[in-house]
Design a protein around this motif. Structure first.
Motif, PDB file in Angstrom:
ATOM      1  N   PRO A  56      21.689  37.020  35.505  1.00  0.00           N
ATOM      2  CA  PRO A  56      22.374  37.104  34.210  1.00  0.00           C
ATOM      3  C   PRO A  56      22.376  35.772  33.447  1.00  0.00           C
ATOM      4  N   ALA A  57      22.640  34.673  34.144  1.00  0.00           N
ATOM      5  CA  ALA A  57      22.645  33.361  33.489  1.00  0.00           C
ATOM      6  C   ALA A  57      21.229  32.972  33.058  1.00  0.00           C
ATOM      7  N   ALA A  58      20.267  33.198  33.915  1.00  0.00           N
ATOM      8  CA  ALA A  58      18.885  32.843  33.594  1.00  0.00           C
ATOM      9  C   ALA A  58      18.393  33.614  32.372  1.00  0.00           C
ATOM     10  N   ALA A  59      18.711  34.892  32.295  1.00  0.00           N
ATOM     11  CA  ALA A  59      18.267  35.711  31.163  1.00  0.00           C
ATOM     12  C   ALA A  59      18.810  35.153  29.848  1.00  0.00           C
ATOM     13  N   GLU A 118      13.363  33.890  33.813  1.00  0.00           N
ATOM     14  CA  GLU A 118      13.645  34.783  34.930  1.00  0.00           C
ATOM     15  C   GLU A 118      13.891  33.963  36.187  1.00  0.00           C
ATOM     16  N   TYR A 119      14.823  34.423  36.998  1.00  0.00           N
ATOM     17  CA  TYR A 119      15.099  33.790  38.285  1.00  0.00           C
ATOM     18  C   TYR A 119      15.382  34.920  39.263  1.00  0.00           C
ATOM     19  N   PRO A 120      14.699  34.948  40.375  1.00  0.00           N
ATOM     20  CA  PRO A 120      14.843  36.093  41.285  1.00  0.00           C
ATOM     21  C   PRO A 120      16.178  36.073  42.034  1.00  0.00           C
ATOM     22  N   VAL A 121      16.576  37.236  42.523  1.00  0.00           N
ATOM     23  CA  VAL A 121      17.690  37.313  43.457  1.00  0.00           C
ATOM     24  C   VAL A 121      17.218  36.646  44.747  1.00  0.00           C
ATOM     25  N   ILE A 122      18.075  35.816  45.327  1.00  0.00           N
ATOM     26  CA  ILE A 122      17.716  35.096  46.550  1.00  0.00           C
ATOM     27  C   ILE A 122      18.572  35.661  47.678  1.00  0.00           C
ATOM     28  N   THR A 160      29.325  35.899  50.594  1.00  0.00           N
ATOM     29  CA  THR A 160      28.353  36.941  50.931  1.00  0.00           C
ATOM     30  C   THR A 160      27.487  37.298  49.714  1.00  0.00           C
ATOM     31  N   ARG A 161      28.039  37.140  48.524  1.00  0.00           N
ATOM     32  CA  ARG A 161      27.279  37.427  47.294  1.00  0.00           C
ATOM     33  C   ARG A 161      27.863  36.622  46.153  1.00  0.00           C
ATOM     34  N   THR A 162      26.973  36.041  45.363  1.00  0.00           N
ATOM     35  CA  THR A 162      27.364  35.326  44.147  1.00  0.00           C
ATOM     36  C   THR A 162      26.536  35.864  42.996  1.00  0.00           C
ATOM     37  N   THR A 163      27.216  36.234  41.920  1.00  0.00           N
ATOM     38  CA  THR A 163      26.536  36.607  40.689  1.00  0.00           C
ATOM     39  C   THR A 163      26.982  35.622  39.621  1.00  0.00           C
ATOM     40  N   VAL A 164      26.019  34.998  38.974  1.00  0.00           N
ATOM     41  CA  VAL A 164      26.298  33.951  37.994  1.00  0.00           C
ATOM     42  C   VAL A 164      25.882  34.429  36.609  1.00  0.00           C
TER      43      VAL A 164
END
Length: 156
Positions: free
Chosen positions: A50-53, A58-62, A137-141
């Motif tokens: 979301p931040a990259a967009a 583009e930045y992949p999910v890691i 366990t999960r981070t969404t930025v």
């Protein structure tokens, strides 16, 4: 004021949850892979899409602690960074927790310190209890605002 044992445990857990995000940020800023890894569950997921967009790339999910540590270390190798965490809000449900916080991330070119990229991001973090502490366990930025030279993030 008297603090009951249950509320004291809640306060301690809330601080420990926030500490996981502090370890994440400090691990990046201090280039301390061990500290960064200590903040993450083995199967952690980092989603900066979301931040990259909003920044136009583009930045992949890691996925996976070791992959996340390696990817962030490599992506930020040409930069000096400072991450400041504010407005943390914690919700704990047994052995899981959620943390919402604002993180201001300054990225400065090591080759040319006059060039920078500043981002204010909203972090939505899911955590799990790990012994006496907590791990991500999960981070969404997602990005709130940004300024500066976006090319700095590419190491250019």
């Amino acid at each position: 004021m008297t603090i009951s044992p249950s509320s004291a445990n809640t306060a301690a857990d809330q601080l420990a949850v926030i500490d996981a995000l502090y370890r994440f940020a400090a691990g990046i800023d201090q280039r301390d892979q061990r500290l960064l890894a200590s903040s993450l569950a083995e199967n952690a997921v980092s989603d900066f899409r979301p931040a990259a967009a909003k920044a136009g790339f583009e930045y992949p999910v890691i996925e996976g602690r070791d992959v996340i540590v390696t990817a962030l270390t490599a992506a930020l190798a040409a930069l000096d960074t400072t991450h400041s965490v504010s407005n943390p809000r914690v919700t704990i449900d047994g052995a899981t927790a959620r943390l919402d916080a604002l993180v201001e991330a300054q990225h400065v070119s090591r080759a040319d310190p006059a060039r920078h990229y500043l981002m204010k991001n909203r972090y939505d973090v899911e955590l799990a209890r790990a012994g006496d502490g907590w791990v991500i366990t999960r981070t969404t930025v997602d990005n709130v605002w940004r300024s500066g030279d976006i090319a700095v993030l590419s190491g250019i």
